[in-house]
Write a protein that holds these residues in place. Structure first.
Motif, PDB file in Angstrom:
ATOM      1  N   HIS A   1       0.860  -1.188   0.000  1.00  0.00           N
ATOM      2  CA  HIS A   1       0.000   0.000   0.000  1.00  0.00           C
ATOM      3  C   HIS A   1       0.896   1.238   0.000  1.00  0.00           C
ATOM      4  CE1 HIS A   1      -2.813   2.974   1.722  1.00  0.00           C
ATOM      5  NE2 HIS A   1      -1.856   3.239   2.581  1.00  0.00           N
ATOM      6  N   ILE A   2       0.592   2.201  -0.871  1.00  0.00           N
ATOM      7  CA  ILE A   2       1.416   3.402  -0.998  1.00  0.00           C
ATOM      8  C   ILE A   2       0.629   4.633  -0.553  1.00  0.00           C
ATOM      9  CG2 ILE A   2       2.595   4.939  -2.636  1.00  0.00           C
ATOM     10  CD1 ILE A   2       4.050   2.303  -2.065  1.00  0.00           C
ATOM     11  N   GLU A   3       1.304   5.521   0.164  1.00  0.00           N
ATOM     12  CA  GLU A   3       0.733   6.822   0.491  1.00  0.00           C
ATOM     13  C   GLU A   3       1.593   7.910  -0.145  1.00  0.00           C
ATOM     14  OE1 GLU A   3      -0.246   7.432   4.556  1.00  0.00           O
ATOM     15  OE2 GLU A   3      -1.472   5.618   4.669  1.00  0.00           O
ATOM     16  N   PHE A   4       0.912   8.861  -0.779  1.00  0.00           N
ATOM     17  CA  PHE A   4       1.566   9.999  -1.407  1.00  0.00           C
ATOM     18  C   PHE A   4       1.112  11.253  -0.679  1.00  0.00           C
ATOM     19  CE2 PHE A   4       1.795  13.581  -4.280  1.00  0.00           C
ATOM     20  CZ  PHE A   4       2.945  13.384  -5.046  1.00  0.00           C
ATOM     21  N   THR A   5       2.047  11.938  -0.012  1.00  0.00           N
ATOM     22  CA  THR A   5       1.739  13.174   0.700  1.00  0.00           C
ATOM     23  C   THR A   5       2.070  14.351  -0.207  1.00  0.00           C
ATOM     24  OG1 THR A   5       2.232  12.133   2.826  1.00  0.00           O
ATOM     25  CG2 THR A   5       2.182  14.537   2.764  1.00  0.00           C
TER      26      THR A   5
ATOM     27  N   ILE B   1       5.447  -1.390 -10.940  1.00  0.00           N
ATOM     28  CA  ILE B   1       6.115  -2.232  -9.933  1.00  0.00           C
ATOM     29  C   ILE B   1       5.139  -3.080  -9.123  1.00  0.00           C
ATOM     30  CG2 ILE B   1       8.128  -0.722  -9.792  1.00  0.00           C
ATOM     31  CD1 ILE B   1       7.047   0.482  -7.268  1.00  0.00           C
ATOM     32  N   GLY B   2       3.854  -3.022  -9.463  1.00  0.00           N
ATOM     33  CA  GLY B   2       2.892  -3.947  -8.863  1.00  0.00           C
ATOM     34  C   GLY B   2       2.336  -3.539  -7.515  1.00  0.00           C
ATOM     35  N   VAL B   3       2.182  -2.234  -7.287  1.00  0.00           N
ATOM     36  CA  VAL B   3       1.584  -1.751  -6.039  1.00  0.00           C
ATOM     37  C   VAL B   3       0.111  -2.145  -5.993  1.00  0.00           C
ATOM     38  CG1 VAL B   3       0.842   0.383  -4.872  1.00  0.00           C
ATOM     39  CG2 VAL B   3       3.200   0.129  -5.673  1.00  0.00           C
ATOM     40  N   TYR B   4      -0.390  -2.477  -4.792  1.00  0.00           N
ATOM     41  CA  TYR B   4      -1.780  -2.917  -4.634  1.00  0.00           C
ATOM     42  C   TYR B   4      -2.751  -1.745  -4.642  1.00  0.00           C
ATOM     43  CZ  TYR B   4      -5.946  -5.079  -2.631  1.00  0.00           C
ATOM     44  OH  TYR B   4      -7.231  -5.512  -2.415  1.00  0.00           O
ATOM     45  N   ASP B   5      -2.511  -0.724  -3.802  1.00  0.00           N
ATOM     46  CA  ASP B   5      -3.376   0.443  -3.798  1.00  0.00           C
ATOM     47  C   ASP B   5      -2.606   1.689  -3.364  1.00  0.00           C
ATOM     48  OD1 ASP B   5      -3.201   0.234  -1.040  1.00  0.00           O
ATOM     49  OD2 ASP B   5      -5.290  -0.276  -0.718  1.00  0.00           O
ATOM     50  N   VAL B   6      -3.207   2.851  -3.626  1.00  0.00           N
ATOM     51  CA  VAL B   6      -2.570   4.136  -3.355  1.00  0.00           C
ATOM     52  C   VAL B   6      -3.568   5.049  -2.641  1.00  0.00           C
ATOM     53  CG1 VAL B   6      -1.520   6.215  -4.354  1.00  0.00           C
ATOM     54  CG2 VAL B   6      -1.057   3.966  -5.368  1.00  0.00           C
ATOM     55  N   MET B   7      -3.104   5.717  -1.595  1.00  0.00           N
ATOM     56  CA  MET B   7      -3.892   6.750  -0.922  1.00  0.00           C
ATOM     57  C   MET B   7      -3.114   8.063  -0.985  1.00  0.00           C
ATOM     58  SD  MET B   7      -5.651   5.182   2.485  1.00  0.00           S
ATOM     59  CE  MET B   7      -6.855   3.871   2.410  1.00  0.00           C
TER      60      MET B   7
END
Length: 355
Positions: free
Chosen positions: A162-166, A185-191
């Motif tokens: 899980h990725i977070e972008f601030t 790169i196969g990330v599952y989800d992004v917030m």
């Protein structure tokens, strides 16, 4: 694809008598970290603060009694704890969904194999722009390359990332390229959301202007409506004002019910600091109670929390919010209201209504 700006919806039948079920618990295991990020919310804690093993065992026991579904370990950097794998084992043994929020720089193949073997459900980390901007925000050269390397390794071992972008005023235009990279790169989800005024973020010099933030959120919504292979969420409830289609969709779906969307702080989610303070969320400086004196069950049914819920769920905030036609779907950001207006129930200064 879940729409930007909406947390899980709660159906509210008796606004003042209904004590909502907590589904999600975030706990900071430790305040110390191997990074010194410019916007760190945990920087306000003493670097030696951490929850004791007995406190954590009691939290897990109470969480089972409360039927909490998901626990997230955060910090600081949770992998600095020598007992981290014992804690992972304990949480999974008790049947919780477990997410670990980490900068992942301390991970290697051996540790990732342990994470896999113990059944960790998600590893969360941050990608805050492309190389130059990510390393600037993380305050460490080479952090970007290492985080990408370890995300690929986590993917190889079959662990959802899980990725977070601030968003800041120097990285927000990187977002589209970051999303492309996450797909590759196969990330599952992004917030994503803007930097919030908590910890070092209170003196942060790189906050977005309201105009910049509106541009950023419009781009997020545009990407979300496109054809992408990643679940994309926005953690900021005010983004709903920029997505009128979603407002109509929710009104059509729930025409006769009172529902709570947007800000769910203290409703279906709670936060525990490394000092043992129980709060609505990690960015909101409002304490329900302390684990040093009370059990989690007692704190969640305390007058402090029920009084908070009566306002948070009825959305009787400032005049602007109280008269807003989508107040139950939004609710604004209470942390921004408290920081900028010195009133937890005041206006969210970034509200886009009528803009």
């Amino acid at each position: 694809m879940k729409a930007c700006g909406n947390a899980k919806l709660l159906l509210i039948f008796e606004m003042k008598n209904y004590l909502p079920k907590v589904d999600y618990l975030l706990m900071d295991l430790i305040s110390s970290c191997n990074l010194n990020c410019l916007h760190c919310r945990a920087s306000g804690f003493d670097k030696k603060s951490q929850l004791s093993i007995n406190q954590i065992k009691e939290i897990i026991k109470s969480s089972r009694e409360l039927n909490i579904k998901t626990i997230t370990f955060s910090g600081g950097e949770p992998f600095l704890r020598e007992d981290i794998f014992d804690l992972i084992r304990l949480v999974k043994k008790n049947g919780f969904i477990l997410r670990i929020q980490s900068n992942i720089l301390l991970l290697n193949r051996e540790k990732i194999q342990k994470i896999k073997d113990l059944g960790v459900d998600y590893i969360g980390t941050g990608i805050d722009g492309l190389k130059k901007n990510h390393d600037k925000l993380r305050n460490k050269e080479g952090a970007f390359e290492k985080v990408i390397e370890n995300i690929k390794l986590l993917k190889k071992y079959g662990i959802k990332t899980h990725i977070e972008f601030t968003a800041t005023n120097f990285n927000f235009r990187d977002f589209e390229e970051v999303m492309k990279l996450c797909e590759q790169i196969g990330v599952y989800d992004v917030m994503t959301r803007a930097v919030l005024p908590s910890g070092r973020g209170r003196e942060f010099d790189f906050s977005l202007t309201k105009t910049e933030y509106k541009e950023f959120l419009q781009n997020v919504i545009s990407i979300q409506k496109g054809v992408i292979n990643i679940k994309l969420y926005c953690q900021d409830p005010i983004s709903l004002w920029l997505n009128k289609e979603r407002i109509e969709e929710l009104r059509d779906k729930y025409p006769t019910m009172n529902i709570i969307g947007g800000c769910s702080a203290g409703i279906n989610m709670i936060y525990i600091s490394p000092l043992g303070d129980v709060k609505p969320c990690s960015f909101l400086d409002f304490v329900f109670g302390s684990l040093k004196t009370n059990r989690l069950n007692e704190i969640l049914s305390s007058k402090n929390r029920t009084d908070f819920l009566n306002i948070q769920m009825s959305r009787v905030f400032s005049k602007k919010c109280s008269n807003c036609e989508i107040r139950f779907l939004c609710g604004g950001c209470r942390a921004r209201a408290l920081n900028f207006n010195k009133d937890i129930w005041g206006d969210d200064p970034f509200c886009f209504k009528d803009n």
